[in-house]
Design an enzyme around this catalytic site. Structure first.
Site, mmCIF file in Angstrom:
data_model
loop_
_atom_site.group_PDB
_atom_site.id
_atom_site.type_symbol
_atom_site.label_atom_id
_atom_site.label_comp_id
_atom_site.label_asym_id
_atom_site.label_seq_id
_atom_site.Cartn_x
_atom_site.Cartn_y
_atom_site.Cartn_z
ATOM 1 N N CYS A 2 0.858 -1.293 -0.154
ATOM 2 C CA CYS A 2 0.488 -0.058 -0.074
ATOM 3 C C CYS A 2 0.989 1.302 0.445
ATOM 4 C CB CYS A 2 -1.041 -0.121 0.840
ATOM 5 S SG CYS A 2 -1.534 -1.633 1.185
ATOM 6 N N ARG A 27 3.308 1.868 -5.880
ATOM 7 C CA ARG A 27 3.069 0.445 -4.833
ATOM 8 C C ARG A 27 1.817 -0.382 -4.483
ATOM 9 N NH1 ARG A 27 6.816 1.732 -1.443
ATOM 10 N NH2 ARG A 27 6.059 0.960 0.781
ATOM 11 N N TRP A 76 -3.229 -2.104 -2.246
ATOM 12 C CA TRP A 76 -2.774 -3.445 -2.815
ATOM 13 C C TRP A 76 -3.586 -4.610 -1.278
ATOM 14 C CZ3 TRP A 76 0.407 -7.593 -1.899
ATOM 15 C CH2 TRP A 76 0.511 -8.877 -2.747
ATOM 16 N N ASN A 102 -0.474 0.289 5.782
ATOM 17 C CA ASN A 102 0.619 -0.217 5.354
ATOM 18 C C ASN A 102 1.147 -1.694 5.805
ATOM 19 O OD1 ASN A 102 2.041 -1.105 3.284
ATOM 20 N ND2 ASN A 102 4.088 -0.135 3.529
ATOM 21 N N GLY A 103 1.245 -3.124 5.479
ATOM 22 C CA GLY A 103 1.444 -3.787 6.490
ATOM 23 C C GLY A 103 0.781 -5.066 6.407
ATOM 24 N N GLU A 487 14.638 -13.413 -16.439
ATOM 25 C CA GLU A 487 14.358 -12.685 -16.568
ATOM 26 C C GLU A 487 13.381 -12.165 -17.810
ATOM 27 O OE1 GLU A 487 14.034 -8.239 -15.406
ATOM 28 O OE2 GLU A 487 14.067 -9.941 -14.566
ATOM 29 N N LYS A 491 9.180 -10.977 -17.210
ATOM 30 C CA LYS A 491 9.049 -9.362 -18.076
ATOM 31 C C LYS A 491 8.125 -9.543 -18.506
ATOM 32 C CE LYS A 491 10.836 -7.196 -15.706
ATOM 33 N NZ LYS A 491 11.741 -7.418 -14.758
ATOM 34 N N GLU A 494 5.120 -10.886 -15.702
ATOM 35 C CA GLU A 494 4.404 -9.658 -14.739
ATOM 36 C C GLU A 494 3.610 -8.802 -15.844
ATOM 37 O OE1 GLU A 494 9.083 -7.529 -13.611
ATOM 38 O OE2 GLU A 494 7.206 -7.492 -12.339
ATOM 39 N N HIS A 510 15.709 -31.808 -21.041
ATOM 40 C CA HIS A 510 15.127 -32.986 -19.687
ATOM 41 C C HIS A 510 13.565 -32.957 -19.578
ATOM 42 C CE1 HIS A 510 19.295 -33.396 -19.812
ATOM 43 N NE2 HIS A 510 19.583 -32.608 -20.028
ATOM 44 N N LYS A 609 5.349 -2.211 -6.454
ATOM 45 C CA LYS A 609 6.196 -2.331 -6.945
ATOM 46 C C LYS A 609 7.600 -2.598 -5.410
ATOM 47 C CE LYS A 609 10.043 -0.465 -9.456
ATOM 48 N NZ LYS A 609 10.188 -1.455 -9.901
#
Ligand code: AGP
Length: 614
Positions: A2, A27, A76, A102-103, A487, A491, A494, A510, A609
């Site tokens: 948040c 955020r 969030w 926030n938490g 990476e 990208k 997400e 494999h 973020k």
């Protein structure tokens, strides 16, 4: 996570709170709300973006307009789905106390049961709401307490992570804030004060900030602020001058922050090297770790801990540190490291990598490593962040504020710092000054080569058009570029929500090869190095199963053109710096596929973020 803001001063608070929330929306962005104090407390909150909240506020007849103090929140969701009633601020049953959080309150269920038994009714499904009722229950039973005291006493009953702001009509004209695990910054203006989860909403008002540390709380009024611990001990805080400007957190004419940050990399890469490198004579220096260099050099091993994209940078760091500095390295997901009781002591060095410097799992790994006596070195982008302040020493990546949720410029900056660290540790040990200057020269050429790769934007957009409807995608690379494959896949996942996986190319046989058919695009990082022949065979294996191939290859590589459906030609370079070049087309490809699919690349669903809770 948040985003939290607060303001107390002489100007109308609402526009300042809304402006601050917009800067923090990266955020969390599933609901938003504000509460202002004007003797009594007025609250306005709803599901949806801050922009939608602003429109609703303007349309409403709410009397919040002329208040000169207040708090705001962008959410969030962790507990309770995105909805009007689960959005913050939460208020006491009589509406006189408002709180934003926030938490995660880990013991919220027990507190909820206890408060319910005292007759408190809950308006939401969130964990956060227990805090406001807890404060109310303590304060109502001791009305002579100050708001600060009531909040302090309440926090003694709380387990978990929090960054909170509280206002009340019972003790108006002040804001009480507290942090444990979640970041909080106070901005010092002239007769006015700002509160926020990070400095982004504050920099347009003042550059003077105070970072709260874990277990601290503050009371902020128009005349000033004081900081104490939750244990009621006074704390003197140092004032930090912010080192970035407003325009650095603006889009600068780009459609999205992510695209802007991709195109900033030729500049940010030079910023990472500034004052640390002299390419011509092999001079490289990292001031932030100088006092600990011998201990790092003599480390029995180096353990790198991080999450997400930073973990991918850590994997490249492993290759670099082992090749250049010849120190054994292992790389751990911070979330696993913190619970696997790792064998560590004073002979070990732990490097924690974090763009935000606030990621809860990485912070916990840091604290565990310190407890076990290891030297903890940080690589962070956000100056003054919790991880940066709690490590023994470290290096900032100087990539500037990264607003796009999908990390791009911070990743390449992290890789450059790891590259420089490997060279510093190799000095008088495994590499001659001449070797070092050769590797520095290679690094010095990277920004210009990246500028040339960015010119391929239109070609990459055209390739992206052909893969907009993909449901899956495989990324394959070898050596230094195996982590780049990971990476690239991250990208795409997400921001476009296409399922994608990265693998060492040789690992394909494999198992993953079973996935290959005409509907499976495969992105190859086809470096013209010792593994090139092997990569070509892997491409053949995919082709023979009708897989469609996109290859990132070096200019002049005609063989790959024969095999791949699309080839993105980029300048060649020495293997250790190639991740810095190969990742760029992958960043751009994911960006274009996602925007063509209509995804909001700066606000990808379900993401935030900086992940400040477990
Ligand atoms: C990367 O694009 C994501 N935003 C995410 O994986 C991120 O790298 C991870 O959460 C770690 O964040 P940090 O570097 O701020 O610690």
């Amino acid at each position: 996570m948040c985003g939290i803001v607060g303001y107390i001063g002489s100007r109308p608070a609402v526009p300042i709170l809304l402006g601050g929330l917009k800067r923090l929306e990266y955020r969390g962005y599933d609901s938003a709300g504000i509460a202002v104090g004007n003797g009594s407390v007025g609250v306005f909150k709803q599901k949806g973006s801050v922009g939608a909240l602003e429109v609703a506020l303007q349309a409403s007849s709410s009397m919040l307009g002329d208040a000169t103090m207040g708090i705001g929140h962008t959410r969030w969701a962790t507990h309770g789905d995105p909805s009007d009633r689960n959005s913050h601020p939460h208020t006491s049953m009589d509406g006189s106390i408002a709180l934003i959080h926030n938490g995660i309150i880990e013991n919220y269920s027990a507190l909820r049961t206890e408060l319910r038994s005292q007759g408190f009714e809950f308006a939401s499904d969130t964990d956060s709401e227990v805090l406001v009722h807890l404060i109310d229950s303590i304060w109502s039973s001791c009305p002579e307490l100050s708001m600060e005291e009531a909040v302090r006493k309440a926090l003694h009953h709380v387990d978990g992570a929090y960054g909170i702001c509280v206002i009340s009509g019972r003790d108006p004209q002040r804001i009480v804030v507290a942090r444990k695990g979640s970041p909080l910054v106070i901005g010092l203006g002239d007769g006015e004060f700002f509160i926020a989860s990070d400095a982004a909403p504050i920099v347009e008002h003042t550059k003077k900030v105070v970072y709260l540390s874990d277990g601290e709380m503050a009371v902020v009024t128009r005349d000033g602020y004081h900081v104490k611990t939750v244990g009621n001990e006074a704390r003197e805080k140092s004032v930090t001058e912010l080192d970035f400007d407003l325009e650095e957190i603006e889009k600068g004419g780009f459609e999205h922050f992510m695209l802007k940050e991709i195109f900033e990399q030729p500049v940010t890469m030079q910023e990472v090297m500034r004052g640390r490198v002299r390419h011509e004579d092999g001079f490289v220096r990292l001031g932030g770790i100088e006092d600990y260099l011998d201990r790092i050099r003599d480390a029995r091993r180096i353990v790198i801990c991080a999450c997400g994209t930073s973990w991918h940078a850590g994997l490249i760091g492993e290759y670099l540190l082992e090749e250049f500095a010849r120190i054994p390295v292992e790389v751990d997901y911070a979330s696993e490291f913190r619970y696997r009781n790792p064998i560590l002591d004073e002979h070990d060095v732990v490097i924690v990598i974090s763009q935000s410097g606030e990621t809860a799992d990485t912070l916990a790994a840091l604290r565990l490593a310190k407890e076990k006596g290891a030297l903890v070195v940080g690589i962070c982008n956000v100056v003054g962040s919790t991880i940066a302040r709690e490590t023994h020493c470290g290096m900032y990546t100087h990539a500037g504020p990264e607003i796009g949720v999908a990390s791009t410029k911070a990743f390449t900056a992290q890789v450059i710092v790891l590259y420089l660290l490997s060279l510093v540790l190799s000095k008088d040990r495994s590499l001659s000054r001449h070797d070092i200057s050769l590797y520095l020269r290679e690094l010095g050429e990277v920004p210009e080569k990246v500028s040339r790769i960015l010119e391929l934007n239109d070609q990459i957009l055209e390739i992206a058009r052909e893969y907009v409807d993909s449901r899956n995608c495989l990324y394959l690379g070898r050596g230094y570029n195996f982590p780049v494959a990971l990476e690239g896949a991250l990208k795409l996942k997400e921001i476009s929500y296409i399922h994608a996986e990265g693998y060492p190319a040789a690992e394909m046989k494999h198992g993953p090869i079973a996935l290959i058919d005409e509907d499976m695009p495969v992105v190859f990082i086809a470096q013209q190095d010792a593994t090139h022949g092997k990569i070509l065979s892997n491409v053949e294996e995919v082709r023979s199963r009708k897989g469609r191939v996109i290859a990132v290859a070096n200019e002049g590589d005609e063989e790959i053109a024969r095999l791949a459906d699309h080839v993105i030609y980029i300048p060649s370079a020495a293997a250790p710096v190639t991740p810095l070049l190969n990742v760029i087309p992958l960043q751009m490809l994911s960006y274009h596929i996602a925007t063509l699919r209509g995804c909001n690349v700066d606000r990808p669903r379900n993401l935030a973020k900086s992940v400040t809770v477990e």
